[in-house]
Motif scaffolding. Sequence first.
Motif, PDB file in Angstrom:
ATOM      1  N   HIS A 174      11.026  -7.423   1.649  1.00 48.66           N
ATOM      2  CA  HIS A 174      12.020  -6.951   2.896  1.00 48.66           C
ATOM      3  C   HIS A 174      13.016  -6.083   1.866  1.00 48.66           C
ATOM      4  O   HIS A 174      13.006  -4.500   2.586  1.00 48.66           O
ATOM      5  N   SER A 179       7.082  -3.081   3.969  1.00 45.82           N
ATOM      6  CA  SER A 179       7.241  -4.953   4.735  1.00 45.82           C
ATOM      7  C   SER A 179       5.613  -5.247   4.768  1.00 45.82           C
ATOM      8  O   SER A 179       4.885  -6.922   5.110  1.00 45.82           O
ATOM      9  N   GLU A 183       4.882  -9.282   5.001  1.00 47.53           N
ATOM     10  CA  GLU A 183       4.417 -10.213   5.480  1.00 47.53           C
ATOM     11  C   GLU A 183       2.877 -10.448   4.783  1.00 47.53           C
ATOM     12  O   GLU A 183       2.595 -11.905   5.274  1.00 47.53           O
ATOM     13  N   GLU A 186       4.180 -13.405   3.072  1.00 49.33           N
ATOM     14  CA  GLU A 186       4.159 -14.699   3.524  1.00 49.33           C
ATOM     15  C   GLU A 186       3.345 -15.058   4.607  1.00 49.33           C
ATOM     16  O   GLU A 186       2.995 -17.252   4.588  1.00 49.33           O
ATOM     17  N   ASP A 187       2.347 -15.025   5.024  1.00 53.23           N
ATOM     18  CA  ASP A 187       1.365 -15.749   5.426  1.00 53.23           C
ATOM     19  C   ASP A 187       0.691 -15.851   4.326  1.00 53.23           C
ATOM     20  O   ASP A 187      -0.479 -17.893   4.640  1.00 53.23           O
ATOM     21  N   LYS A 240       2.466 -10.185  15.968  1.00 50.75           N
ATOM     22  CA  LYS A 240       3.849 -10.792  15.381  1.00 50.75           C
ATOM     23  C   LYS A 240       2.932 -11.723  14.572  1.00 50.75           C
ATOM     24  O   LYS A 240       1.687 -11.738  14.310  1.00 50.75           O
ATOM     25  N   SER A 241       3.292 -11.556  12.694  1.00 53.30           N
ATOM     26  CA  SER A 241       2.248 -11.585  11.752  1.00 53.30           C
ATOM     27  C   SER A 241       2.523 -13.971  11.759  1.00 53.30           C
ATOM     28  O   SER A 241       3.375 -13.986  12.637  1.00 53.30           O
ATOM     29  N   GLY A 244       5.799 -14.716  10.583  1.00 56.43           N
ATOM     30  CA  GLY A 244       6.906 -14.753  11.280  1.00 56.43           C
ATOM     31  C   GLY A 244       7.144 -15.755  13.356  1.00 56.43           C
ATOM     32  O   GLY A 244       8.152 -16.125  13.741  1.00 56.43           O
TER      33      GLY A 244
END
Length: 721
Positions: A174, A179, A183, A186-187, A240-241, A244
Amino acid sequence: MANYMTYEDLKKAVADTGRPYDIQMLDKAYALADKAHAGQNRRSGEPYICHPLNVALLLVELGMDTESLAAALMHDVVEDTHVRLDEISASFGPDVARLVDGVTKLTKIQFSSVEEQQAENLRKMLLAMSQDVRVMIIKLCDRLHNMRTGDAWPEQKRRDKALETMEVYAPIAHRLGISNIKEELEDRSLRYLDPVGYQEIQDLLAGSGGEAFVTGVASVIEERLAENGMPNAVMKSRVKSVYGVYRKMFIQDRDFEEIYDVYAVRIILDTVAECYNALGVIHDMYHPIPNRFKDYISTPKPNMYQSLHTTVIGHEGIPFEVQIRTKEMDQMAEYGVAAHWKYKAGVQGSDKLDERLAWVRQLLESQRESDDAGSLLQDIKGDLLPEEVFAFTPKGDVINLPAGATAIDFAYAIHSAVGNRMMGAKVNGRIVPIDHKVATGEIIEVITGPADKGPSRDWLKIVTTSEARNKIRNWFKKERKEENIQQGREALEKEMRRNLVNIPDDQWDGFMAEIARRQRLNTAEEMYAALGYGGLQLSRLMGKIKDEYAKMRAAQPRPAVLGDIPLRQHKGTDGVVVEGIDNCLVKFAKCCSPLPGDEIVGFITRGFGVSIHKKDCENAQASMANPENRERWVNAHWEEQVQENYKATLEMVAMDRDGLVGDVAVALGELRVPIYALTARSADNGRASMSATLGISSTEHLNSVVAKLRKVKDMITVTRI
């Protein structure tokens, strides 16, 4: 046969970019890696060479240069095979060798504890990144491919890697502005850490029909922009992910319908003027939601992200976000620092790369004098927080801080002299407390006092940035040495008494000198001073002191076990039978607070009856080892029918939220437990600490109370003290 990635696939991807890559260098790097990894397989069963090939492919997608691709192909050969770094340097030059070495070093250093190891690895990672950011970009791609193939890992390793990815790698991605990688990291981490929550949100997104909605909205907006003189607008749409949405639903406790930026339409234009014109068109077409407009063009984020954001409600009643930016801003948003290579091929000079990496050097600078690895870890993770706020000085200078920063952090971000002299603050002309949380757009004026004022020690508990924390510590380190030593020693002695750590006077100096040496400090006085100014955390030091104390006690002669002591028999009251005496005065020792069901023993005091301890109480064991006291210990046990209540204290740690204490009180009320004391206070990391002294009839009763409290929402631990 499985369809594994090959070098031919990578070469095709390289050719498709049309960029001037050095194919000879890539051929040579692949040949070396293929030979070195020959015969090695991954856990998934595929040949090991597939991993570096996939990492290199990710770098091609980011537009990275030939040296980065060559280093990616060879990034595991030094660690896992017989190939030496000097061979790589001789064949490929010092730059490629430095990249391979940088990626290899991030995981090789061993330290005395996991936390110190993690902190030091983070320091190495940031150091390597400040010297050549390509090291970090290769490492991020390496971690991303590992997470994509993480199903082959054992369950515990999956969770450990996912947690490390979420806490360290995703925030760094980040801060580097990449980006897409951020993402996906994170997922994929969330899928291992909370598979149920992950699936729930995937189902919500799949069932919402969001992609069709945003695609339809994008085409309508495109037509309207063309009518208003912007026919070249490029439209993109996104949902959105998963993480997120997860963060807003589960961490911020919102319903899916309350999240306004699940769907977003992106408008890419030629000039900044067109961006602001398009904003007017959007607000004319749709109803904007108040307080949901952000101008990151005039005030970029620290990772240099620029865009206009506004949230509007569509004609279907569904809110969606509109992001408006130029082509250059879009490239920066997608690729971050990697855009330096993707869009600047052949251009010399650093462009704005140094500016984008200034936060790394600032963080390393502020940590240079750090005495405590745990503190370093906390500071680094805190400074990598994904959210930032932007506030202004009265002169209009922009100060950016992590979300949650206070007015004190703001003062120290201006200058250490401003922070040290701070007496108060005004926000938009009104006086606020110094622990006021800074919000984006505020104009903050710092009220200063005389030059010799100096900060308060309590500020260390209020500030959130490592910069402010280190500047406060440095002031106390320089200005208040004697006071630091006294405060540090007093705090340490108090904590040792609380933990029943009793060092004999004749052994104190040697014991403390050894503890100081283990903290890499020259004398015990330096250790006391570090505790006083906050360079060392008392809670962490106590763990090491307890370990050393246990070793010291183990080396001493063992005390006699309880059964070896000739115990006289008395009889008592209050539900306790003291064998041998009727109706003697009984009191319960506060050091171990025995309850019916615990094995107990009594000590005949001088003039205060019999003190009842648990059999395994440390104080009782130590007293039995003393020949002067052996005769005063007596057998005791609980009466068969005990009706009285006995006081027991429970310590609770929970996530801090409104209504938490009320929920605890309701749970205790449902059990009809007498409450003698109930206290609560906020702790670090968004947690709350509570203490409750209750009336308990037995250990079984206590266990049922603990079980009930553990079911309270957001409760983390419940322990008896």
